[in-house]
Design a protein around this motif. Sequence first.
Motif, short mmCIF file in Angstrom:
data_model
loop_
_atom_site.label_atom_id
_atom_site.label_comp_id
_atom_site.label_asym_id
_atom_site.label_seq_id
_atom_site.Cartn_x
_atom_site.Cartn_y
_atom_site.Cartn_z
N GLU A 17 0.85 -1.20 0.00
CA GLU A 17 0.00 0.00 0.00
C GLU A 17 0.89 1.25 0.00
O GLU A 17 0.58 2.24 -0.66
CB GLU A 17 -0.93 0.00 1.21
CG GLU A 17 -1.89 -1.19 1.28
CD GLU A 17 -2.97 -1.19 0.19
OE1 GLU A 17 -3.21 -0.16 -0.45
OE2 GLU A 17 -3.56 -2.27 -0.04
N GLN A 46 -5.12 9.94 -5.33
CA GLN A 46 -4.99 8.48 -5.30
C GLN A 46 -3.89 8.06 -4.31
O GLN A 46 -4.07 7.12 -3.53
CB GLN A 46 -4.64 8.00 -6.73
CG GLN A 46 -4.84 6.53 -6.98
CD GLN A 46 -6.28 6.08 -6.84
OE1 GLN A 46 -7.20 6.88 -6.98
NE2 GLN A 46 -6.47 4.82 -6.52
N GLU A 50 -4.22 5.80 -0.82
CA GLU A 50 -3.41 4.62 -0.48
C GLU A 50 -2.91 4.72 0.95
O GLU A 50 -2.80 3.72 1.66
CB GLU A 50 -2.24 4.46 -1.46
CG GLU A 50 -2.64 4.20 -2.89
CD GLU A 50 -3.48 2.94 -3.08
OE1 GLU A 50 -3.54 2.10 -2.17
OE2 GLU A 50 -4.08 2.81 -4.16
N HIS A 53 -5.36 3.51 3.22
CA HIS A 53 -5.38 2.03 3.25
C HIS A 53 -4.32 1.52 4.22
O HIS A 53 -4.56 0.58 4.97
CB HIS A 53 -5.12 1.44 1.85
CG HIS A 53 -6.20 1.78 0.85
ND1 HIS A 53 -6.08 1.50 -0.49
CD2 HIS A 53 -7.41 2.38 1.01
CE1 HIS A 53 -7.18 1.91 -1.12
NE2 HIS A 53 -7.99 2.46 -0.23
N GLU A 94 -3.36 -2.09 -9.93
CA GLU A 94 -4.53 -2.37 -9.08
C GLU A 94 -4.98 -3.83 -9.21
O GLU A 94 -5.47 -4.42 -8.24
CB GLU A 94 -5.67 -1.41 -9.41
CG GLU A 94 -5.44 0.01 -8.92
CD GLU A 94 -5.22 0.12 -7.40
OE1 GLU A 94 -5.69 -0.75 -6.64
OE2 GLU A 94 -4.55 1.08 -6.99
N VAL A 97 -2.84 -5.72 -6.93
CA VAL A 97 -3.27 -5.49 -5.53
C VAL A 97 -4.51 -6.34 -5.24
O VAL A 97 -4.61 -6.97 -4.17
CB VAL A 97 -3.54 -3.99 -5.26
CG1 VAL A 97 -4.14 -3.79 -3.87
CG2 VAL A 97 -2.26 -3.18 -5.39
N GLN A 127 -11.38 -2.79 -3.93
CA GLN A 127 -10.61 -3.10 -5.15
C GLN A 127 -11.49 -3.08 -6.39
O GLN A 127 -11.01 -2.76 -7.48
CB GLN A 127 -9.87 -4.43 -5.01
CG GLN A 127 -8.59 -4.33 -4.19
CD GLN A 127 -7.69 -3.19 -4.60
OE1 GLN A 127 -7.44 -2.29 -3.81
NE2 GLN A 127 -7.21 -3.18 -5.84
N GLU A 130 -11.42 0.52 -7.19
CA GLU A 130 -10.08 0.95 -7.62
C GLU A 130 -9.84 0.56 -9.08
O GLU A 130 -9.34 1.36 -9.87
CB GLU A 130 -9.00 0.31 -6.74
CG GLU A 130 -8.98 0.82 -5.31
CD GLU A 130 -8.24 2.15 -5.18
OE1 GLU A 130 -8.85 3.18 -5.54
OE2 GLU A 130 -7.11 2.15 -4.71
FE1 FEO Z 1 -4.78 0.27 -1.81
FE2 FEO Z 1 -5.28 1.14 -4.76
O1 FEO Z 1 -5.35 -0.17 -3.46
#
Ligand code: FEO
Length: 171
Positions: A17, A46, A50, A53, A94, A97, A127, A130
């Motif tokens: 992340e 963006q 993150e 996150h 992404e 991820v 996700q 995202e």
């Molecule tokens: Fe933390 Fe863009 O996923």
Amino acid sequence: MLEKKMEKAINEQINWELYSSYLYFSMASYFDSVNLKGFSSWMRIQAMEEQTHVKRFYDFVTARGGRVILSAIKAPPSEWKSALAVFEETLEHEQVVTGRINDLMDLSLKLKDHATSSFLTWFVDEQVEEEESADEVLQSLKLNENNPGGLFMIDKELGARSFVPPADITV
Ligand code: FEO
């Protein structure tokens, strides 16, 4: 209490992340260098997301009696050949991820760690968003590949995005 295996896997995800945030700041800087300020702003937002996150994982590990261990973050690329190339990489990133979040979910199910499975559901849903938002911009760029006017319109649209800190995340 978080099992060590789960704790280690989440710590690795925290690194990812942080790398995501690093990558998106680097993309923002690329966009600034080619004077696409709206794209840059979108990427900076963006990057900030993150970091929220990271904070979400951090709080969870701590709440479960675990320890957050930070490790070296690899350097992101700094140059791209076009806005299209940036968004191709964003979508691919992404998707990676998403795969990692799915692996974490699989591990939590294997360990019968229901608290972690429940926590990870938020990331599974996130996700979807995202990937969708990266793909939306990618498709607009593809449609306007040979149209510089279109690129500037997209830049204007992306510049309208604002950062809304999640209500359930505190500093
Ligand atoms: Fe933390 Fe863009 O996923």
